[in-house]
Motif scaffolding. Structure first.
Motif, PDB file in Angstrom:
ATOM      1  N   THR A   1       0.786  -1.231   0.000  1.00 14.43           N
ATOM      2  CA  THR A   1       0.000   0.000   0.000  1.00 14.43           C
ATOM      3  C   THR A   1       0.824   1.290   0.000  1.00 14.43           C
ATOM      4  OG1 THR A   1      -0.154  -0.149   2.423  1.00 14.43           O
ATOM      5  CG2 THR A   1      -1.985  -1.064   1.132  1.00 14.43           C
ATOM      6  N   THR A   2       2.146   1.188   0.131  1.00 12.53           N
ATOM      7  CA  THR A   2       2.942   2.416   0.181  1.00 12.53           C
ATOM      8  C   THR A   2       2.782   3.230  -1.102  1.00 12.53           C
ATOM      9  OG1 THR A   2       5.168   3.346   0.392  1.00 12.53           O
ATOM     10  CG2 THR A   2       5.004   1.193  -0.655  1.00 12.53           C
ATOM     11  N   PRO A   3       2.575   4.540  -0.985  1.00 11.90           N
ATOM     12  CA  PRO A   3       2.470   5.391  -2.180  1.00 11.90           C
ATOM     13  C   PRO A   3       3.734   5.380  -3.027  1.00 11.90           C
ATOM     14  CG  PRO A   3       1.622   6.528  -0.237  1.00 11.90           C
ATOM     15  CD  PRO A   3       2.304   5.287   0.257  1.00 11.90           C
ATOM     16  N   VAL A   4       4.882   5.115  -2.394  1.00 13.86           N
ATOM     17  CA  VAL A   4       6.161   5.127  -3.107  1.00 13.86           C
ATOM     18  C   VAL A   4       6.147   4.160  -4.288  1.00 13.86           C
ATOM     19  CG1 VAL A   4       8.641   4.624  -2.912  1.00 13.86           C
ATOM     20  CG2 VAL A   4       7.440   5.803  -1.047  1.00 13.86           C
ATOM     21  N   TYR A   5       5.504   3.023  -4.103  1.00 15.90           N
ATOM     22  CA  TYR A   5       5.503   1.963  -5.120  1.00 15.90           C
ATOM     23  C   TYR A   5       5.084   2.470  -6.494  1.00 15.90           C
ATOM     24  CZ  TYR A   5       3.699  -2.237  -7.540  1.00 15.90           C
ATOM     25  OH  TYR A   5       3.406  -3.210  -8.456  1.00 15.90           O
ATOM     26  N   THR A   6       3.998   3.189  -6.555  1.00 15.11           N
ATOM     27  CA  THR A   6       3.486   3.653  -7.856  1.00 15.11           C
ATOM     28  C   THR A   6       3.926   5.075  -8.195  1.00 15.11           C
ATOM     29  OG1 THR A   6       1.421   4.256  -6.744  1.00 15.11           O
ATOM     30  CG2 THR A   6       1.478   2.127  -7.891  1.00 15.11           C
ATOM     31  N   ARG A   7       4.792   5.659  -7.391  1.00 11.85           N
ATOM     32  CA  ARG A   7       5.274   7.008  -7.670  1.00 11.85           C
ATOM     33  C   ARG A   7       6.714   7.024  -8.176  1.00 11.85           C
ATOM     34  NH1 ARG A   7       2.506  10.500  -2.661  1.00 11.85           N
ATOM     35  NH2 ARG A   7       0.346  10.001  -3.256  1.00 11.85           N
TER      36      ARG A   7
ATOM     37  N   ARG B   1      -1.387  -1.988  -8.716  1.00 13.35           N
ATOM     38  CA  ARG B   1      -1.893  -2.649  -7.510  1.00 13.35           C
ATOM     39  C   ARG B   1      -3.409  -2.692  -7.539  1.00 13.35           C
ATOM     40  NH1 ARG B   1       0.808   0.848  -3.254  1.00 13.35           N
ATOM     41  NH2 ARG B   1       0.633   2.917  -4.136  1.00 13.35           N
ATOM     42  N   VAL B   2      -3.956  -3.722  -6.873  1.00 12.53           N
ATOM     43  CA  VAL B   2      -5.411  -3.889  -6.819  1.00 12.53           C
ATOM     44  C   VAL B   2      -5.942  -3.607  -5.412  1.00 12.53           C
ATOM     45  CG1 VAL B   2      -5.634  -5.433  -8.781  1.00 12.53           C
ATOM     46  CG2 VAL B   2      -5.078  -6.394  -6.542  1.00 12.53           C
ATOM     47  N   VAL B   3      -5.157  -2.870  -4.634  1.00 11.21           N
ATOM     48  CA  VAL B   3      -5.587  -2.410  -3.313  1.00 11.21           C
ATOM     49  C   VAL B   3      -5.386  -0.899  -3.246  1.00 11.21           C
ATOM     50  CG1 VAL B   3      -5.135  -4.568  -2.079  1.00 11.21           C
ATOM     51  CG2 VAL B   3      -3.289  -2.902  -2.347  1.00 11.21           C
TER      52      VAL B   3
ATOM     53  N   PHE C   1      -7.074   0.957 -13.563  1.00 14.25           N
ATOM     54  CA  PHE C   1      -5.908   1.647 -13.022  1.00 14.25           C
ATOM     55  C   PHE C   1      -5.837   3.090 -13.507  1.00 14.25           C
ATOM     56  CE2 PHE C   1      -4.596  -2.869 -13.589  1.00 14.25           C
ATOM     57  CZ  PHE C   1      -4.562  -3.211 -12.240  1.00 14.25           C
ATOM     58  N   ASP C   2      -5.314   3.958 -12.635  1.00 17.83           N
ATOM     59  CA  ASP C   2      -5.081   5.331 -13.054  1.00 17.83           C
ATOM     60  C   ASP C   2      -3.717   5.432 -13.721  1.00 17.83           C
ATOM     61  OD1 ASP C   2      -3.156   5.460 -11.033  1.00 17.83           O
ATOM     62  OD2 ASP C   2      -4.388   6.661  -9.683  1.00 17.83           O
ATOM     63  N   ALA C   3      -3.282   6.636 -14.026  1.00 16.13           N
ATOM     64  CA  ALA C   3      -2.044   6.831 -14.779  1.00 16.13           C
ATOM     65  C   ALA C   3      -0.819   6.311 -14.040  1.00 16.13           C
ATOM     66  CB  ALA C   3      -1.862   8.317 -15.100  1.00 16.13           C
ATOM     67  N   ARG C   4      -0.881   6.249 -12.719  1.00 18.43           N
ATOM     68  CA  ARG C   4       0.251   5.758 -11.930  1.00 18.43           C
ATOM     69  C   ARG C   4       0.258   4.246 -11.767  1.00 18.43           C
ATOM     70  NH1 ARG C   4       0.221  10.211  -7.020  1.00 18.43           N
ATOM     71  NH2 ARG C   4       1.732  11.661  -7.930  1.00 18.43           N
ATOM     72  N   GLY C   5      -0.911   3.625 -11.973  1.00 13.89           N
ATOM     73  CA  GLY C   5      -1.027   2.192 -11.712  1.00 13.89           C
ATOM     74  C   GLY C   5      -1.785   1.900 -10.442  1.00 13.89           C
ATOM     75  N   ASP C   6      -2.288   2.954  -9.791  1.00 13.26           N
ATOM     76  CA  ASP C   6      -3.117   2.773  -8.604  1.00 13.26           C
ATOM     77  C   ASP C   6      -4.526   2.381  -9.004  1.00 13.26           C
ATOM     78  OD1 ASP C   6      -1.342   3.310  -6.461  1.00 13.26           O
ATOM     79  OD2 ASP C   6      -1.448   5.450  -6.891  1.00 13.26           O
ATOM     80  N   LEU C   7      -5.229   1.756  -8.084  1.00 12.36           N
ATOM     81  CA  LEU C   7      -6.610   1.364  -8.310  1.00 12.36           C
ATOM     82  C   LEU C   7      -7.478   2.609  -8.428  1.00 12.36           C
ATOM     83  CD1 LEU C   7      -8.415  -1.200  -8.425  1.00 12.36           C
ATOM     84  CD2 LEU C   7      -8.777  -0.929  -5.967  1.00 12.36           C
ATOM     85  N   ARG C   8      -8.229   2.703  -9.522  1.00 10.30           N
ATOM     86  CA  ARG C   8      -9.075   3.858  -9.769  1.00 10.30           C
ATOM     87  C   ARG C   8     -10.386   3.741  -8.984  1.00 10.30           C
ATOM     88  NH1 ARG C   8      -8.737   7.341 -14.042  1.00 10.30           N
ATOM     89  NH2 ARG C   8      -7.363   5.903 -15.183  1.00 10.30           N
ATOM     90  N   ASP C   9     -10.851   4.883  -8.413  1.00 14.99           N
ATOM     91  CA  ASP C   9     -12.120   4.912  -7.667  1.00 14.99           C
ATOM     92  C   ASP C   9     -12.174   3.798  -6.627  1.00 14.99           C
ATOM     93  OD1 ASP C   9     -12.996   7.052  -9.251  1.00 14.99           O
ATOM     94  OD2 ASP C   9     -13.757   5.666 -10.778  1.00 14.99           O
ATOM     95  N   ALA C  10     -11.117   3.682  -5.851  1.00 17.64           N
ATOM     96  CA  ALA C  10     -10.983   2.569  -4.907  1.00 17.64           C
ATOM     97  C   ALA C  10     -12.061   2.603  -3.823  1.00 17.64           C
ATOM     98  CB  ALA C  10      -9.608   2.591  -4.258  1.00 17.64           C
ATOM     99  N   ALA C  11     -12.690   1.474  -3.654  1.00 16.84           N
ATOM    100  CA  ALA C  11     -13.617   1.284  -2.539  1.00 16.84           C
ATOM    101  C   ALA C  11     -12.889   0.527  -1.440  1.00 16.84           C
ATOM    102  CB  ALA C  11     -14.852   0.516  -2.995  1.00 16.84           C
ATOM    103  N   MET C  12     -13.293   0.734  -0.208  1.00 14.38           N
ATOM    104  CA  MET C  12     -12.712   0.021   0.929  1.00 14.38           C
ATOM    105  C   MET C  12     -13.834  -0.511   1.804  1.00 14.38           C
ATOM    106  SD  MET C  12      -9.829   2.887   1.639  1.00 14.38           S
ATOM    107  CE  MET C  12     -10.953   4.068   0.901  1.00 14.38           C
ATOM    108  N   THR C  13     -13.531  -1.592   2.496  1.00 12.49           N
ATOM    109  CA  THR C  13     -14.519  -2.188   3.392  1.00 12.49           C
ATOM    110  C   THR C  13     -14.017  -2.140   4.822  1.00 12.49           C
ATOM    111  OG1 THR C  13     -15.227  -3.688   1.629  1.00 12.49           O
ATOM    112  CG2 THR C  13     -15.945  -4.216   3.851  1.00 12.49           C
TER     113      THR C  13
END
Length: 380
Positions: free
Chosen positions: A126-132, A140-142, A350-362
């Motif tokens: 989950t670290t932001p560094v990964y996709t930055r 990532r899918v989280v 995925f967004d431009a960085r590779g992060d999950l777009r419109d991420a939902a959380m439970t």
């Protein structure tokens, strides 16, 4: 037909069949030894279920039937082992990697995959560094720590009405990163005074008496912990022993089926709240429940946390390959970046960085020793 001619004809048919089949290897990398082995094995198992399902479907890509194979490696939750494993998977010519679990192994390994042009989908980091880092191969899918930390901060202050918050992290890339984002969110909503204590431990610690004694003196409403369940369980026991009645709040690292076993009677009801990426309602709940049951039947184990995300990660690779009609990473990678897939964890894009777009959380809590869904929330 003479015997030799028959043998030759059979050999030709075998060769023709073999040439009409493509073998695609997907790698997984996660801790299969050490304190986090149950979470790492969860990733491997989820990916293995996806591989089996793909083989059962008999998918053809580029006119050839695909035989899917899984290569599972143990990174021991160690950065050096993580890079060694990454190079091993690259050398094995995997088409994609599902991994790693820990942020501290995911980031250094991602550099190796990027250099080789092999796409990587993390089901847990989950670290932001990964996709930055600017790598076109990192997905990532989280949800990221930025989103999770902000969401937990909002819930703690606004829904739980917390006024005094203590924060502990395990000094790992994941734990510290999540705690920092949570603290940032709390300050933005409630000001600096809401955080009454900031303490540190390690991901291998077993004694928390010193930091918990300091925290007890501050009389917090909430204790936030950035780390994994292997530490959170014993910490809850010691919180109970010291008479700390605050709720424990955390991210997906503690949100496992193993936590009740690790915490024992210190878990309590509605005392622990945690959030995981992905949010499903309605028809998707049925498919998620079916996956959970199939997992239990296959492995004689409950789903811990990450198996559904690993399953979806493999299926996303397959969807991109099918859309591109190729299993070559260089050719399906651009399609992967634009893929849209309805998974068992929710909608994946995925967004431009590779992060999950419109991420939902439970959001989950624990009652009577069982993990219970509270609500699905959307990051803002």
């Amino acid at each position: 037909m003479p015997p030799r001619a028959a043998i030759a004809a059979t050999a030709l048919l075998f060769c023709a069949a073999a040439s009409a089949q493509t073998v695609v290897r997907i790698g997984t990398a996660s801790p299969l030894s050490g304190p986090g082995a149950h979470q790492g094995k969860d990733i491997e198992n989820g990916a293995r279920m996806a591989i089996d399902d793909l083989n059962a479907k008999g998918i053809a890509i580029g006119g050839k039937k695909v035989q899917w194979e899984l290569l599972a490696e143990d990174d021991a939750a160690d950065p050096k082992s993580g890079t060694a494993v990454a190079q091993k998977l690259v050398d094995a010519r995997v088409a994609g990697v599902v991994g790693h679990l820990n942020s501290g192994t995911t980031v250094p390994a991602s550099k190796i995959y990027a250099a080789a042009g092999i796409p990587q989908i993390s089901p847990a980091a989950t670290t932001p560094v990964y996709t930055r880092q600017g790598f076109k191969t990192a997905f990532r899918v989280v949800a990221s720590d930025t989103l999770i930390g902000r969401t937990l901060a909002t819930y703690s202050v606004k829904a739980m009405k917390a006024q005094r918050i203590a924060i502990i992290d395990d000094r790992t890339a994941f734990g510290q990163g999540l705690a920092d984002e949570f603290a940032k969110g709390v300050r933005a909503i409630a000001g600096n005074g809401a955080i009454v204590s900031r303490q540190f431990t390690s991901d291998k610690a077993v004694d928390f008496s010193a930091i918990l004694t300091q925290i007890r003196a501050k009389k917090p409403d909430i204790v936030f912990y950035g780390g994994m369940d292997a530490v959170a369980g014993p910490m809850l026991k010691q919180m109970k022993t010291l008479g700390i009645n605050a709720r424990l709040i955390s991210g997906d690292g503690i949100c496992s089926e193993r936590l009740p076993l690790l915490a024992g009677d210190a878990l309590g009801d509605d005392k622990v709240f945690c959030v995981v990426a992905g949010g499903i309602d309605g028809p998707q709940e049925a498919s998620n429940a079916a996956f959970t049951e199939r997992y239990r039947e296959r492995f004689d184990l409950p789903v811990e946390t990450y198996a559904p995300y690993a399953y979806d990660a493999v299926m996303v690779f397959a969807a991109a390959m099918q859309a591109a009609q190729t299993t070559a990473p260089a050719r399906f990678l651009p399609v992967l970046a634009k893929v849209r897939h309805e998974g068992i964890t929710g909608s994946i894009a995925f967004d431009a960085r590779g992060d999950l777009r419109d991420a939902a959380m439970t959001l989950f809590t624990y009652r009577h020793g069982k993990k219970v869904k509270v609500q699905v929330v959307r990051g803002r």
